[in-house]
Scaffold this active site. Structure first.
Site, mmCIF file in Angstrom:
data_model
loop_
_atom_site.group_PDB
_atom_site.id
_atom_site.type_symbol
_atom_site.label_atom_id
_atom_site.label_comp_id
_atom_site.label_asym_id
_atom_site.label_seq_id
_atom_site.Cartn_x
_atom_site.Cartn_y
_atom_site.Cartn_z
ATOM 1 N N HIS A 1 26.925 23.377 1.118
ATOM 2 C CA HIS A 1 28.182 23.237 1.068
ATOM 3 C C HIS A 1 28.774 22.346 -0.115
ATOM 4 O O HIS A 1 28.121 21.181 -0.060
ATOM 5 C CB HIS A 1 29.374 23.088 2.132
ATOM 6 C CG HIS A 1 30.596 22.764 1.886
ATOM 7 N ND1 HIS A 1 31.565 23.563 1.676
ATOM 8 C CD2 HIS A 1 31.363 21.480 1.601
ATOM 9 C CE1 HIS A 1 32.848 23.021 1.008
ATOM 10 N NE2 HIS A 1 32.456 21.870 1.202
ATOM 11 N N THR B 1 27.605 31.494 -4.820
ATOM 12 C CA THR B 1 27.458 31.383 -3.042
ATOM 13 C C THR B 1 26.785 32.452 -2.682
ATOM 14 O O THR B 1 25.754 32.130 -1.704
ATOM 15 C CB THR B 1 28.953 31.916 -2.862
ATOM 16 O OG1 THR B 1 29.950 31.287 -3.356
ATOM 17 C CG2 THR B 1 29.066 31.804 -1.335
ATOM 18 N N ARG C 1 20.585 27.206 -4.165
ATOM 19 C CA ARG C 1 20.614 28.420 -3.681
ATOM 20 C C ARG C 1 19.582 29.526 -4.053
ATOM 21 O O ARG C 1 19.139 30.157 -3.032
ATOM 22 C CB ARG C 1 22.050 28.848 -3.627
ATOM 23 C CG ARG C 1 22.983 28.354 -2.593
ATOM 24 C CD ARG C 1 24.656 28.223 -2.955
ATOM 25 N NE ARG C 1 25.314 27.723 -2.008
ATOM 26 C CZ ARG C 1 26.808 27.902 -2.140
ATOM 27 N NH1 ARG C 1 27.335 28.124 -3.298
ATOM 28 N NH2 ARG C 1 27.351 27.257 -1.264
ATOM 29 N N ARG D 1 28.299 21.632 -7.811
ATOM 30 C CA ARG D 1 28.360 23.125 -7.722
ATOM 31 C C ARG D 1 27.357 23.816 -8.804
ATOM 32 O O ARG D 1 26.934 24.839 -8.237
ATOM 33 C CB ARG D 1 30.004 23.461 -8.290
ATOM 34 C CG ARG D 1 30.987 22.907 -7.188
ATOM 35 C CD ARG D 1 31.241 23.527 -6.219
ATOM 36 N NE ARG D 1 31.616 25.090 -6.223
ATOM 37 C CZ ARG D 1 31.902 26.078 -5.036
ATOM 38 N NH1 ARG D 1 31.860 25.511 -3.978
ATOM 39 N NH2 ARG D 1 32.347 26.868 -5.411
ATOM 40 N N LYS E 1 23.280 22.601 5.370
ATOM 41 C CA LYS E 1 23.704 23.720 6.409
ATOM 42 C C LYS E 1 22.628 23.888 7.428
ATOM 43 O O LYS E 1 21.289 23.599 7.308
ATOM 44 C CB LYS E 1 24.355 24.888 5.920
ATOM 45 C CG LYS E 1 25.476 24.826 5.119
ATOM 46 C CD LYS E 1 26.051 26.249 4.465
ATOM 47 C CE LYS E 1 27.283 25.954 3.689
ATOM 48 N NZ LYS E 1 27.881 27.260 3.170
ATOM 49 N N PHE F 1 34.711 36.995 7.418
ATOM 50 C CA PHE F 1 33.400 36.326 7.471
ATOM 51 C C PHE F 1 33.773 35.168 8.519
ATOM 52 O O PHE F 1 32.769 34.129 8.897
ATOM 53 C CB PHE F 1 32.511 36.048 6.678
ATOM 54 C CG PHE F 1 33.303 34.992 5.479
ATOM 55 C CD1 PHE F 1 33.354 33.965 5.548
ATOM 56 C CD2 PHE F 1 33.771 35.888 4.420
ATOM 57 C CE1 PHE F 1 33.928 33.007 4.232
ATOM 58 C CE2 PHE F 1 34.326 34.990 3.237
ATOM 59 C CZ PHE F 1 34.443 33.655 3.177
ATOM 60 N N ASN G 1 23.643 29.987 3.064
ATOM 61 C CA ASN G 1 23.160 29.670 1.704
ATOM 62 C C ASN G 1 23.077 28.095 1.577
ATOM 63 O O ASN G 1 23.267 27.661 0.444
ATOM 64 C CB ASN G 1 24.404 30.302 0.885
ATOM 65 C CG ASN G 1 25.637 29.638 1.121
ATOM 66 O OD1 ASN G 1 25.881 28.759 2.017
ATOM 67 N ND2 ASN G 1 26.728 30.007 0.404
HETATM 68 P P1 ATP Z 1 30.902 26.195 0.256
HETATM 69 O O1 ATP Z 1 32.342 26.314 0.549
HETATM 70 O O2 ATP Z 1 29.949 26.532 1.303
HETATM 71 O O3 ATP Z 1 30.448 25.385 -0.656
HETATM 72 P P2 ATP Z 1 31.460 28.298 -1.569
HETATM 73 O O4 ATP Z 1 32.454 27.604 -2.448
HETATM 74 O O5 ATP Z 1 30.511 28.840 -2.824
HETATM 75 O O6 ATP Z 1 30.511 27.597 -0.473
HETATM 76 P P3 ATP Z 1 33.529 30.072 -0.236
HETATM 77 O O7 ATP Z 1 34.135 31.259 -0.754
HETATM 78 O O8 ATP Z 1 33.956 28.745 -0.219
HETATM 79 O O9 ATP Z 1 31.963 29.705 -0.971
HETATM 80 O O10 ATP Z 1 32.822 30.472 1.160
HETATM 81 C C1 ATP Z 1 32.358 29.378 2.337
HETATM 82 C C2 ATP Z 1 31.189 29.694 2.852
HETATM 83 O O11 ATP Z 1 31.262 31.033 3.482
HETATM 84 C C3 ATP Z 1 29.926 30.193 1.968
HETATM 85 O O12 ATP Z 1 29.265 29.007 1.508
HETATM 86 C C4 ATP Z 1 29.062 31.155 2.807
HETATM 87 O O13 ATP Z 1 28.419 30.436 3.732
HETATM 88 C C5 ATP Z 1 30.200 31.848 3.456
HETATM 89 N N1 ATP Z 1 30.455 33.112 2.845
HETATM 90 C C6 ATP Z 1 31.331 33.505 1.769
HETATM 91 N N2 ATP Z 1 31.473 34.516 1.483
HETATM 92 C C7 ATP Z 1 30.782 35.253 2.591
HETATM 93 C C8 ATP Z 1 30.691 36.686 2.773
HETATM 94 N N3 ATP Z 1 31.075 37.667 2.056
HETATM 95 N N4 ATP Z 1 29.741 36.949 4.106
HETATM 96 C C9 ATP Z 1 29.353 35.994 4.815
HETATM 97 N N5 ATP Z 1 29.646 34.727 4.488
HETATM 98 C C10 ATP Z 1 30.262 34.559 3.684
HETATM 99 MG MG MG Z 2 34.153 26.714 -0.841
#
Ligand code: ATP
Ligand code: MG
Length: 138
Positions: free
Chosen positions: A115, A91, A102, A85, A9, A57, A112
């Site tokens: 992805h 996350t 992370r 993962r 990112k 978000f 974070n």
């Molecule tokens: P990714 O999809 O990026 O691999 P993830 O699967 O761990 O991450 P998701 O729930 O899919 O998490 O959320 C996608 C992205 O949205 C997160 O990686 C983060 O950058 C952002 N995000 C998730 N939750 C929040 C939150 N509560 N506040 C701000 N940003 C968030």
């Molecule tokens: Mg995700």
């Protein structure tokens, strides 16, 4: 053998950490079989994260993802989806295990660092979102 889609990112490219994150990926036994640096448009970020469009978000996430270059990658390895993962960590970096990307690099729950696809089905969709077969060299 599986393939998964990874994105380094904008917080990673901004801090010149592309190589450091790639070393974690390779140390975990994952092969980077395709890679390119892109600056996403808002429309592309919204399309990629469309599953999150109802979330509070969503707009902030899309703004962050276009705030600088990203590096998109295809990773290959045994159990690559879950393996990556695990290497990524939770996350929210505050909840991430020691030694994960992370935990060691992320700035916040939003910035974070990485992805990774969350299922094999999504991995296949996300790989073809960014890459043609010609660009993937296993
Ligand atoms: P990714 O999809 O990026 O691999 P993830 O699967 O761990 O991450 P998701 O729930 O899919 O998490 O959320 C996608 C992205 O949205 C997160 O990686 C983060 O950058 C952002 N995000 C998730 N939750 C929040 C939150 N509560 N506040 C701000 N940003 C968030
Ligand atoms: Mg995700």
């Amino acid at each position: 053998m599986q393939r998964t889609l990874s994105i380094l990112k904008p917080d990673v490219t901004r801090r010149n950490l592309t190589g450091a994150v790639n070393a974690r990926i390779e140390d975990a036994g994952l092969r980077i079989i395709a890679q390119k640096r892109l600056h996403l448009s808002l429309e592309e970020a919204q399309r990629f994260y469309a599953v999150h469009q109802e979330r509070a978000f969503f707009n902030d996430l899309c703004s962050f993802m276009i705030s600088g270059p990203v590096v998109v990658q295809v990773l290959e390895g045994e159990n690559a989806v879950d393996r990556y993962r695990t290497v990524m960590g939770a996350t929210n970096p505050a909840n991430a295990d020691e030694g994960t990307i992370r935990k060691d690099f992320a700035e916040s729950i939003e910035a974070n660092s990485v992805h990774g696809s969350d299922s094999l089905e999504n991995a296949m969709k996300e790989v073809s979102f960014f890459f043609s077969e010609m660009e993937i060299v296993g």
